[in-house]
Design an enzyme around this catalytic site. Structure first.
Site, PDB file in Angstrom:
ATOM      1  N   LYS A 188       0.822  -1.210   0.000  1.00 56.54           N
ATOM      2  CA  LYS A 188       0.000   0.000   0.000  1.00 56.54           C
ATOM      3  C   LYS A 188       0.866   1.274   0.000  1.00 56.54           C
ATOM      4  CE  LYS A 188      -3.775  -2.323  -0.282  1.00 56.54           C
ATOM      5  NZ  LYS A 188      -4.359  -3.217   0.662  1.00 56.54           N
TER       6      LYS A 188
HETATM    7  C1  LIG Z   1      -5.443  -4.243   1.021  1.00 53.49           C
HETATM    8  C2  LIG Z   1      -6.909  -4.113   1.126  1.00 53.49           C
HETATM    9  C3  LIG Z   1      -7.620  -4.485   2.269  1.00 53.49           C
HETATM   10  C4  LIG Z   1      -7.030  -5.308   3.375  1.00 53.49           C
HETATM   11  O1  LIG Z   1      -5.961  -4.821   3.992  1.00 53.49           O
HETATM   12  P1  LIG Z   1      -5.171  -5.742   5.036  1.00 53.49           P
HETATM   13  O2  LIG Z   1      -4.407  -4.711   5.799  1.00 53.49           O
HETATM   14  O3  LIG Z   1      -4.331  -6.643   4.204  1.00 53.49           O
HETATM   15  O4  LIG Z   1      -6.148  -6.451   5.864  1.00 53.49           O
HETATM   16  C5  LIG Z   1      -8.967  -4.213   2.351  1.00 53.49           C
HETATM   17  N1  LIG Z   1      -9.616  -3.633   1.343  1.00 53.49           N
HETATM   18  C6  LIG Z   1      -8.986  -3.282   0.211  1.00 53.49           C
HETATM   19  C7  LIG Z   1      -9.779  -2.611  -0.858  1.00 53.49           C
HETATM   20  C8  LIG Z   1      -7.618  -3.531   0.054  1.00 53.49           C
HETATM   21  O5  LIG Z   1      -7.007  -3.216  -1.081  1.00 53.49           O
END
Ligand SMILES: *Cc1c(COP(=O)(O)O)cnc(C)c1O
Length: 371
Positions: A188
């Site tokens: 991210k």
């Molecule tokens: C990455 C992501 C998540 C989950 O994030 P985690 O920290 O891995 O639990 C949830 N929603 C979206 C749209 C994502 O891209």
């Protein structure tokens, strides 16, 4: 030059500098005992100020943040929660953890986010909440979604995992609904390795979440190790929070870098007909977590990814419709979702990618289309 031309282009990897090193090092050396929450408190505060939310609770993942938000509003068996059909499964799985039913709604052709016109038709007496997902940094139609939620008395949980830094009419994504959730997974825009954040509008709800997040222990009750109900364990560690706090010092720079990379792609892909990229509609700012190309015709997606791989470039397929997974019933009436995923790809966008590398990626797309 020779070796460089073929150097690997990864699709994401974080940008970590001496600022982050310094805080993480400090957390490892000193952040224990009575200081074991110091960086968590700093990270939550910095994040809350940046997003413009009322309260922030750091979590071990965005999945955990979503699970706690849904639990705090008492979603349970027999309830329904509206989600876009195109998203990562993490937006959906927590609904099922609580025994509730995800209702998959089609996306808009231009933003790839929830189609507000389709939401209203799907609302039943069992509907409890709507989870708009700001896909790849793109913004959902929040005014329309909030109006529908208000009319039907539904809670809005914005999944802003992919949209830190995106703005809708001057407000940051994740600060607009009743809750906002973020992810700091290594892919991210800002990262803590694994981690997340839950933005909460009102204090009563925050208190509820704090009890839920602490195995059902209520800090108002002075008895040690006394649990009032079954809760969760979705805490972030002080060391991860130190990394997050370091990243927050650089969040504007990191978001601007994503925007720069997107503009490089836009320039490098001009003149290629029949493609669309992440939109930036009037009144919005897109943080372009993942520059994405959607082709307006059916393409051989595997061939395109093969061409990129041959050139040492990582690319990702667009998310599948979640309703296509074997755990759910197909929803072929979601025609936009069921068409777009086959004809789109995410392009590499790690912060340190350079313009020449972006051109290398664009050249592969050209080569693919001219084949
Ligand atoms: C990455 C992501 C998540 C989950 O994030 P985690 O920290 O891995 O639990 C949830 N929603 C979206 C749209 C994502 O891209």
């Amino acid at each position: 030059m020779g070796g460089k031309v073929n150097s690997r282009i990864c699709y994401t990897k974080p940008s970590i500098t001496s600022i982050e090193h310094m805080y993480v090092d400090d957390a490892i050396r000193t952040g224990w005992g009575d200081k074991c929450y110091d960086y968590i408190i700093k990270f939550e505060k910095a994040f809350k100020v940046y997003i413009g939310g009322n309260f922030a609770k750091a979590t071990s993942s965005c999945t955990g943040a979503l699970h706690m938000a849904l639990s705090a509003i008492d979603v349970g068996p027999d309830d329904e929660v509206i989600v876009p059909d195109i998203t990562w499964i993490a937006s959906v799985a927590p609904i099922t953890y609580l025994g509730a039913k995800p209702v998959f709604i089609d996306i808009l052709e231009d933003t790839w986010c929830l189609d507000p016109a389709k939401i209203e038709a799907a609302i039943t007496s069992k509907t409890k909440a709507i989870i708009p997902v700001h896909l790849y940094g793109n913004l959902c139609e929040m005014d329309e979604i909030l109006a529908i939620a208000k009319k039907h008395n539904l809670i809005v949980i914005e999944d802003a995992a992919e949209a830190i830094g995106s703005e809708y009419k001057g407000k940051k994504a994740g600060s607009i609904g009743d809750f906002g959730t973020f992810s700091f997974h290594g892919t991210k825009t800002i990262t803590t390795g694994e981690g997340g954040m839950l933005i909460v509008k009102n204090e009563a709800m925050l208190k509820k979440i704090e009890v839920l997040a602490n195995h059902g222990r209520d800090s108002k009750i002075p008895k040690q190790f006394w649990c009032e109900k079954i809760g969760y364990k979705y805490n972030i560690s002080n060391m991860q929070a130190a990394l997050g706090f370091g990243q927050m010092q650089r969040v504007d720079e990191l978001v601007e870098k994503k925007r720069q990379i997107f503009y490089w792609y836009q320039a490098a892909l001009t003149g290629i007909n029949g493609t669309a990229m992440n939109p930036e509609k009037e009144g919005t700012k897109n943080s372009y977590w993942m520059p994405t190309v959607v082709f307006d015709q059916d393409i051989d997606q595997k061939k395109l990814i093969d061409i990129l791989q041959e050139n040492n470039i990582d690319a990702r397929v667009f998310f599948y419709p979640v309703s296509l997974f074997p755990m759910f019933d197909e929803r072929r009436e979601n025609t936009v979702s069921y068409k777009i995923y086959k004809n789109a790809i995410n392009l590499p966008s790690y912060h340190d990618i350079n313009q020449d590398e972006v051109k290398r990626v664009a050249d592969c797309i050209r080569k693919f289309l001219l084949r």
